[in-house]
Design an enzyme around this catalytic site. Structure first.
Site, PDB file in Angstrom:
ATOM      1  N   GLY A 193       0.954  -0.949  -0.233  1.00  0.00           N
ATOM      2  CA  GLY A 193      -0.237   0.113  -0.070  1.00  0.00           C
ATOM      3  C   GLY A 193       1.016   1.255  -0.411  1.00  0.00           C
ATOM      4  O   GLY A 193       0.720   1.930  -0.597  1.00  0.00           O
ATOM      5  N   ASN A 194       1.808   1.315   0.985  1.00  0.00           N
ATOM      6  CA  ASN A 194       2.684   2.568   0.475  1.00  0.00           C
ATOM      7  C   ASN A 194       3.509   2.652  -1.096  1.00  0.00           C
ATOM      8  O   ASN A 194       4.226   4.570  -1.049  1.00  0.00           O
ATOM      9  CB  ASN A 194       4.239   1.892   1.448  1.00  0.00           C
ATOM     10  CG  ASN A 194       3.984   2.112   3.014  1.00  0.00           C
ATOM     11  OD1 ASN A 194       2.888   3.512   3.390  1.00  0.00           O
ATOM     12  ND2 ASN A 194       3.692   1.172   3.367  1.00  0.00           N
ATOM     13  N   LYS A 223      -4.412  -4.284  15.727  1.00  0.00           N
ATOM     14  CA  LYS A 223      -3.572  -3.136  14.496  1.00  0.00           C
ATOM     15  C   LYS A 223      -5.006  -1.783  14.898  1.00  0.00           C
ATOM     16  O   LYS A 223      -5.876  -1.768  14.770  1.00  0.00           O
ATOM     17  CB  LYS A 223      -4.776  -4.101  13.331  1.00  0.00           C
ATOM     18  CG  LYS A 223      -4.305  -3.732  11.949  1.00  0.00           C
ATOM     19  CD  LYS A 223      -2.891  -4.346  11.265  1.00  0.00           C
ATOM     20  CE  LYS A 223      -2.073  -3.328  10.541  1.00  0.00           C
ATOM     21  NZ  LYS A 223      -1.017  -3.485  10.029  1.00  0.00           N
ATOM     22  N   LYS A 257      -2.075  -7.942   3.825  1.00  0.00           N
ATOM     23  CA  LYS A 257      -2.326  -8.303   2.406  1.00  0.00           C
ATOM     24  C   LYS A 257      -1.579  -8.933   1.457  1.00  0.00           C
ATOM     25  O   LYS A 257      -2.129  -9.992   1.267  1.00  0.00           O
ATOM     26  CB  LYS A 257      -1.853  -7.183   1.717  1.00  0.00           C
ATOM     27  CG  LYS A 257      -0.547  -6.375   1.213  1.00  0.00           C
ATOM     28  CD  LYS A 257       0.223  -6.479   0.463  1.00  0.00           C
ATOM     29  CE  LYS A 257       1.118  -6.213   0.374  1.00  0.00           C
ATOM     30  NZ  LYS A 257       2.012  -6.483   1.024  1.00  0.00           N
ATOM     31  N   LYS A 316       5.810 -10.679   5.280  1.00  0.00           N
ATOM     32  CA  LYS A 316       6.381 -11.420   4.315  1.00  0.00           C
ATOM     33  C   LYS A 316       6.915 -12.519   3.989  1.00  0.00           C
ATOM     34  O   LYS A 316       6.693 -13.853   3.287  1.00  0.00           O
ATOM     35  CB  LYS A 316       6.899 -10.578   2.876  1.00  0.00           C
ATOM     36  CG  LYS A 316       6.433  -9.190   3.649  1.00  0.00           C
ATOM     37  CD  LYS A 316       7.105  -7.958   2.450  1.00  0.00           C
ATOM     38  CE  LYS A 316       6.852  -6.710   3.353  1.00  0.00           C
ATOM     39  NZ  LYS A 316       5.332  -6.192   3.240  1.00  0.00           N
TER      40      LYS A 316
END
Lengths: 310, 310
Positions: free
Chosen positions: B10-11, B126, B210, B272
């Site tokens: 998203g960055n 979160k 994600k 990741k």
């Protein structure tokens, strides 16, 4: 199997999230009945109240704090497609499962091309956002290039153009989905308006009428029928007079005469009638139906609604 | 033709609309290079800054005026999928055309099922939205059921759970699109989190990582490769110490050891690595690559990036 584009009004969708979840549960029932009847449905929908709500949230938060950015109108439209599509696809899937139907449902974020030379851009008429005083209105015009018009006694409000749809950018995607047997939700709010510049599509602040976008979609997909669902069960002439009369069917030739006699309200029944005519006039055996959401199934069986044919 | 799921952070997408349009133009170039290399790309992406912006706009406008409704977090996620998808599909299409490639591009509004018994719901971590004082935080807990936690000296902030993805509601739709040769944008922001209740999917306030959603997508589509694009060109161990070392390749067995030694930062490289392992461990010949967005093409040629294999 008959292919039909169904156009659902934004007013059937609700004014906030909880309201929309509830309203959509009802709205999908008649649509799934059309699937049950054996129709392949492609669903288009309006977004008036919803994109208004999104635009207002960004406008308000931009005005009170410089932490949140200004949000252009095409991007608000894209958000509304995600927001409405999520609720519609979710409710449709549940209703399909409840009926033992196996269709999958997808919302396609859809860009609709408009002509940058469309005369509508010279005369923007569609109001969006809040009312402001003259000073703020002037500032918006200077800073953001907004066109602000005075509304009788309520102040100044932004207006954008309402150009005609000329193409659907994601048409091949929609075709693939229909071919695969899926129920597609597309051209939400008339689509995100874009103009073509070489290989680029550029978003423009505008509102494409959802009935015109639905008619364009129906034409490009070459479906059998365009079904415009609204709050009334039939098209009426001499509306609100002692001579008021429901129409069971009209030909596109009769439409021109009725329009010129001023029977249909601008921004209400008129665009529906014009959209129906636009689709039907494209090929000989096409039919459009204007009917109420609740009686969609009955209308397709020929028991109610107004049929528009050649 | 090799099928690959590409996960974009998203960055890489920008913090407001104009910024995003510019950033996305750059971000799509390496992705289209992967298409040019002959890969069938399915694109997943984050939405952290974007859903934050949308949530903030509604939160702010709700707080200053009772005209605009409160907007639940799953609906903000659906909006972010529309908003990001619009810019991504638009820029991808232009870049594909610039290169003479014929693919069509579609954004699918995607719901991802999570387990209501996921332990993450017992321990939400979160943070979303703004910081508030204790009084407001208590009011939100009472009125809206928000879980508010104190953050060192900055006040109280809402937290939501980050459950694991268990299924993708629109999977069959995505399969059809891939089969038809289209470039699909899906599971935006990890997907709209929903739980299953009978025939219904119900949105829950949560954030699905994600990278985990991308790994689930890659697994369910049974693609050849998961490519996680980020800001660094290789996975590093002993990060920020004199013993810092780039990893060219790791096996999933080595991953467990490196994780237990604490090499990977929680909320950054750790998910990741875990997502890569999750995908690769599913079948013998699967590969995951973690690489920088700019060097995606080089990484797929084996010249850079970190390869994760069995």
């Amino acid at each position: 199997m008959r292919k039909i584009v169904v156009a659902l009004g934004g007013n059937a969708l609700g004014h906030n999230s909880q309201d929309q979840i509830e309203k959509v549960k009802h709205a999908v029932k008649p649509i799934v009945e059309l699937v049950e009847q054996g129709n392949e449905v492609i669903l288009a929908h309006g977004n008036g109240p919803q994109v208004g709500m999104i635009n207002l949230a960004f406008e308000t938060s931009y005005n009170v704090s410089n932490k949140n950015p200004d949000m252009p109108f095409p991007e608000c439209g894209a958000m509304s497609q995600g927001y409405i599509g999520y609720h519609l696809q979710n409710a449709l899937l549940t209703e399909l499962k409840n009926k033992g139907l196996k269709q999958h449902v997808a919302t396609i974020i859809t860009q609709v091309e408009v002509d940058k030379n469309d005369p509508a851009f010279q005369n923007p008429t569609k109001p969006i956002g809040k009312f402001y005083d003259l000073e703020t209105a002037d500032r918006f015009t200077k800073e953001k290039g907004y066109i602000m018009v005075e509304d009788a006694s309520r102040g100044y409000r932004r207006v954008v153009a309402s150009p005609k749809p000329v193409n659907i950018v994601e048409l091949e995607i929609i075709k693939s989905m229909v071919k695969a047997g899926h129920l597609v939700i597309t051209v939400g709010g008339g689509g995100i308006p874009v103009i073509k510049e070489g290989n680029e599509f550029i978003g423009v602040p505008a509102v494409i009428d959802k009935d015109f976008a639905s008619a364009k979609l129906a034409d490009l997909l070459d479906v059998d029928m365009l079904v415009i669902l609204t709050a009334v069960n039939k098209v009426k002439i001499n509306f609100n007079t002692p001579e008021e009369k429901d129409l069971d069917s009209i030909t596109i030739k009769e439409i021109d005469e009725l329009i010129s006699q001023g029977h249909f309200l601008k921004g209400s029944m008129l665009p529906k009638i014009e959209a129906a005519k636009m689709f039907v006039s494209g090929k000989k055996h096409r039919t459009a139906i204007i009917a109420s959401l609740e009686e969609a199934k009955e209308a397709l069986l020929g028991h109610t609604g107004t049929r528009i044919t050649n």
